[in-house]
Design a protein around this motif. Structure first.
Motif, PDB file in Angstrom:
ATOM      1  N   ARG A  57      18.884  91.930   4.461  1.00  0.00           N
ATOM      2  CA  ARG A  57      17.624  91.635   5.165  1.00  0.00           C
ATOM      3  C   ARG A  57      16.605  90.897   4.300  1.00  0.00           C
ATOM      4  O   ARG A  57      15.902  90.016   4.782  1.00  0.00           O
ATOM      5  CB  ARG A  57      16.984  92.921   5.678  1.00  0.00           C
ATOM      6  N   TYR A  58      16.500  91.312   3.016  1.00  0.00           N
ATOM      7  CA  TYR A  58      15.410  90.809   2.179  1.00  0.00           C
ATOM      8  C   TYR A  58      15.873  90.145   0.884  1.00  0.00           C
ATOM      9  O   TYR A  58      15.042  89.673   0.113  1.00  0.00           O
ATOM     10  CB  TYR A  58      14.446  91.952   1.830  1.00  0.00           C
ATOM     11  N   GLY A  59      17.171  90.201   0.593  1.00  0.00           N
ATOM     12  CA  GLY A  59      17.678  89.612  -0.646  1.00  0.00           C
ATOM     13  C   GLY A  59      17.329  90.417  -1.889  1.00  0.00           C
ATOM     14  O   GLY A  59      17.287  89.876  -2.987  1.00  0.00           O
ATOM     15  N   ILE A  60      17.087  91.716  -1.735  1.00  0.00           N
ATOM     16  CA  ILE A  60      16.725  92.581  -2.866  1.00  0.00           C
ATOM     17  C   ILE A  60      17.749  93.702  -2.983  1.00  0.00           C
ATOM     18  O   ILE A  60      18.101  94.346  -1.994  1.00  0.00           O
ATOM     19  CB  ILE A  60      15.319  93.185  -2.675  1.00  0.00           C
ATOM     20  N   GLY A  61      18.210  93.976  -4.200  1.00  0.00           N
ATOM     21  CA  GLY A  61      19.132  95.081  -4.434  1.00  0.00           C
ATOM     22  C   GLY A  61      20.484  94.842  -3.788  1.00  0.00           C
ATOM     23  O   GLY A  61      20.930  93.706  -3.660  1.00  0.00           O
ATOM     24  N   GLU A 112      15.934 102.199   9.062  1.00  0.00           N
ATOM     25  CA  GLU A 112      17.218 101.494   9.157  1.00  0.00           C
ATOM     26  C   GLU A 112      17.287 100.344   8.158  1.00  0.00           C
ATOM     27  O   GLU A 112      18.324 100.094   7.545  1.00  0.00           O
ATOM     28  CB  GLU A 112      17.431 100.992  10.579  1.00  0.00           C
ATOM     29  N   SER A 113      16.172  99.659   7.952  1.00  0.00           N
ATOM     30  CA  SER A 113      16.163  98.506   7.037  1.00  0.00           C
ATOM     31  C   SER A 113      16.335  98.913   5.575  1.00  0.00           C
ATOM     32  O   SER A 113      16.781  98.113   4.760  1.00  0.00           O
ATOM     33  CB  SER A 113      14.868  97.700   7.207  1.00  0.00           C
ATOM     34  N   ASP A 114      16.009 100.153   5.230  1.00  0.00           N
ATOM     35  CA  ASP A 114      16.162 100.615   3.850  1.00  0.00           C
ATOM     36  C   ASP A 114      17.619 100.595   3.401  1.00  0.00           C
ATOM     37  O   ASP A 114      17.903 100.527   2.209  1.00  0.00           O
ATOM     38  CB  ASP A 114      15.611 102.036   3.679  1.00  0.00           C
TER      39      ASP A 114
END
Length: 190
Positions: free
Chosen positions: A115-119, A107-109
């Motif tokens: 969630r992570y500040g990436i992409g 789900e996090s992908d």
């Protein structure tokens, strides 16, 4: 006068995704054409090709070029992903050397930016894609054992998972002492 064939759908790429889409469309009565830019792999020469690749270090996929289809992530994290390192442009695509691992994204992908500040976040969620995973796993005959870290499933694995191999069994004691959970991946092998 020659009549030009008419198609309802044109699929670009004769790999596993293109093949599954083509099969689904044909079952629904559509007239389908699959277009592939790569060569057809000659299975009569497979053992000789593998020997030349492994022993003589010849390129097993000679139709690949370094500059073809490269992808650079623009999210300013400095990561370069070379698609050519593992993808095969040929009839059958990457399934020609695929090990059969058939794991779902988590789900996090789908939410790496939030969630992570990436992409960037995907425009769809895991929940949107989950029914498609279930259909694809059934079509491929995926074997699996539910793991604690798996994302939610609407259906069980189509086939039971494989028993743990010797290499995993050898690590079980060490993992247990370190408090690490060992899980079995799902495979498109039946």
């Amino acid at each position: 006068m020659l009549k030009t064939p008419q198609y309802d759908i044109c699929i670009v790429g004769g790999g596993i995704a293109g093949a599954m889409i083509a099969a689904t469309a044909v079952r629904k009565g559509l007239n389908v054409i699959v277009v592939e830019a790569g060569a057809k792999f000659d299975f009569n020469n497979r053992l000789e090709q593998l020997r030349r690749h492994q022993v003589l270090e010849e390129d097993l996929w000679p139709w690949q070029r370094e500059d073809r289809d490269s992808y650079i992530d623009t999210s300013n994290v400095g990561y370069h992903y070379g698609i050519n390192d593992s993808r095969v442009k040929a009839v059958g695509g990457t399934t020609l050397h695929w090990g059969g691992m058939a794991q779902r994204l988590s789900e996090s992908d789908f939410e790496t930016a939030s969630r992570y500040g990436i992409g960037i976040d995907w425009p769809i969620s895991y929940a949107d894609l989950e029914p498609c995973y279930a259909v694809a796993e059934r079509e491929l005959g995926v074997s699996g054992t539910p793991n604690a870290s798996d994302p939610p499933r609407s259906t069980p694995y189509p086939l039971p998972g494989f028993p743990p191999g010797y290499e995993k069994a050898a690590w079980n004691g060490v993992a247990e002492k370190l408090g690490i959970s060992m899980e079995e991946p799902s495979h498109a092998r039946n």
